[in-house]
Write an enzyme that holds these catalytic residues in place. Structure first.
Site, PDB file in Angstrom:
ATOM      1  N   HIS A 198       0.843  -1.204   0.000  1.00  0.00           N
ATOM      2  CA  HIS A 198       0.000   0.000   0.000  1.00  0.00           C
ATOM      3  C   HIS A 198       0.878   1.254   0.000  1.00  0.00           C
ATOM      4  O   HIS A 198       1.531   1.565   0.995  1.00  0.00           O
ATOM      5  CB  HIS A 198      -0.893  -0.029   1.247  1.00  0.00           C
ATOM      6  CG  HIS A 198      -1.835   1.109   1.346  1.00  0.00           C
ATOM      7  ND1 HIS A 198      -1.751   2.073   2.331  1.00  0.00           N
ATOM      8  CD2 HIS A 198      -2.908   1.445   0.577  1.00  0.00           C
ATOM      9  CE1 HIS A 198      -2.728   2.951   2.175  1.00  0.00           C
ATOM     10  NE2 HIS A 198      -3.443   2.604   1.120  1.00  0.00           N
TER      11      HIS A 198
ATOM     12  N   HIS B 222      -0.949  10.128  -3.499  1.00  0.00           N
ATOM     13  CA  HIS B 222      -2.248   9.700  -2.974  1.00  0.00           C
ATOM     14  C   HIS B 222      -3.336  10.759  -3.092  1.00  0.00           C
ATOM     15  O   HIS B 222      -4.478  10.449  -3.407  1.00  0.00           O
ATOM     16  CB  HIS B 222      -2.133   9.265  -1.513  1.00  0.00           C
ATOM     17  CG  HIS B 222      -3.435   8.827  -0.936  1.00  0.00           C
ATOM     18  ND1 HIS B 222      -4.266   9.666  -0.219  1.00  0.00           N
ATOM     19  CD2 HIS B 222      -4.094   7.646  -1.020  1.00  0.00           C
ATOM     20  CE1 HIS B 222      -5.360   9.003   0.136  1.00  0.00           C
ATOM     21  NE2 HIS B 222      -5.276   7.777  -0.345  1.00  0.00           N
TER      22      HIS B 222
HETATM   23 CA    CA Z   1      -4.953   3.769  -3.181  1.00  0.00          CA
END
Ligand code: CA
Length: 331
Positions: A36, A78
């Site tokens: 992630h 992000h």
């Molecule tokens: Ca993502």
């Protein structure tokens, strides 16, 4: 003779890949680890350094969140704005919009490259979001494009002989459209240029926006594996519809494992229902420094997710711990 042998080998290879392609759920390796934002527990998220570290930890996929620059280059970041992970407020103080935010889309690739990237922080308090992670404003990190990251991963695939996949996310397509830009179209074209075109290619494309994920499949005619990310307010009866265009779903793990009652984990039928429609389930986000207190350990979180709830993969900030857990669990 040689040609016959080669033909047989090729036939076996083709039949194997077709078999996997027919049903992703029955493919040999169903439990996967997705880094992630890279090994984001250890190095600032979405830096090439965090991706290289995750790669070395033995993950199956590396995630890329995508936002377009002013000159239409998909940037791996992000948020659609910059002030939570960079020094943009110091370098370009006059470039904030009326809401006080600095948008990626207002900066050229060259300008973005001039910024320093830090561990995620709250721009108001100037404090790190995760206080025990990489120290704030230390060392030297930069933003990068999707192409640069793919070239690094494909380079590592060549030098290590591995075949690690990519897992790009189309961020806020409606915002991009409002700004006159088609993020999906541009991102798919970059992916295609690097050989990611078909379901058999080592790539999942993910998106929260249901209409956009459908559009990627039907209008933009992508044959890549698609993951429908799900926010808080979804109903499981949609899975039949989702299975028409996507290969899997990405829900928050807390919507599946609801807590603990009388010492037993309360687990919904979500995974069972998704599997019934042939959908993979890749929940987010597994963090060893941030999980509900009713889990005794991070390993318990992994055990319950992967084996009691039967997740097919997880997004994690701690790829080393998830990889290690799966390795030991199989023995
Ligand atoms: Ca993502």
């Amino acid at each position: 003779m040689k040609q016959t042998a080669l033909f047989i080998i090729l036939s076996i290879l083709v039949s194997c890949s077709t078999k996997n392609n027919n049903n992703l759920l029955t493919s040999k390796k169903t439990k996967i680890v997705i880094a992630h934002r890279g090994a984001s527990a250890y190095l600032p998220e979405h830096t090439l350094e965090a991706k290289a570290m995750a790669y070395a930890m033995g993950v199956d996929y590396l995630e890329q969140d995508l936002v377009l620059s002013k000159d239409n280059i998909p940037i791996v970041i992000h948020d659609i704005h910059l002030e939570t992970v960079t020094d943009v407020a110091e370098i370009f103080p006059e470039r904030a919009r009326d809401d006080g935010k600095f948008y990626v889309i207002d900066f050229t690739f060259e300008e973005l490259k001039s910024l320093s990237v830090f561990e995620r922080f709250n721009p108001k308090t100037k404090k790190a979001v995760f206080s025990n992670r990489f120290p704030l404003k230390k060392s030297s990190f930069k933003l990068h494009s999707l192409s640069e990251e793919i070239e690094m991963i494909q380079g590592l695939n060549k030098s290590t002989g591995k075949d690690i996949g990519i897992y790009p996310e189309i961020k806020e397509p409606a915002f991009h459209r409002k700004e006159g830009k088609d993020l999906s179209k541009i991102a798919l074209s970059v992916l295609s240029n690097y050989g990611y075109q078909k379901r058999t290619d080592n790539c999942f494309v993910q998106c929260f926006d249901i209409e956009e994920t459908k559009r990627i499949r039907f209008e933009l005619k992508s044959d890549l594996k698609l993951i429908q990310l799900l926010g808080g307010d979804y109903s499981e009866d949609k899975f039949y519809e989702i299975a028409k265009y996507a290969d899997g779903i990405g829900p928050w793990f807390g919507t599946i494992i609801k807590g603990k009652t009388n010492g037993e984990f309360v687990i919904t039928d979500l995974v069972k229902n998704a599997h019934k429609q042939g959908l993979l389930v890749h929940p987010f986000t597994y963090r060893a420094d941030d999980y509900p207190e009713y889990y005794e350990s991070f390993n318990e979180l992994l055990e319950v997710g992967f084996f009691t709830a039967d997740f097919d993969g997880v997004f994690t900030d701690f790829p080393d711990k998830a990889v290690e857990f799966l390795k030991n669990r199989k023995q």
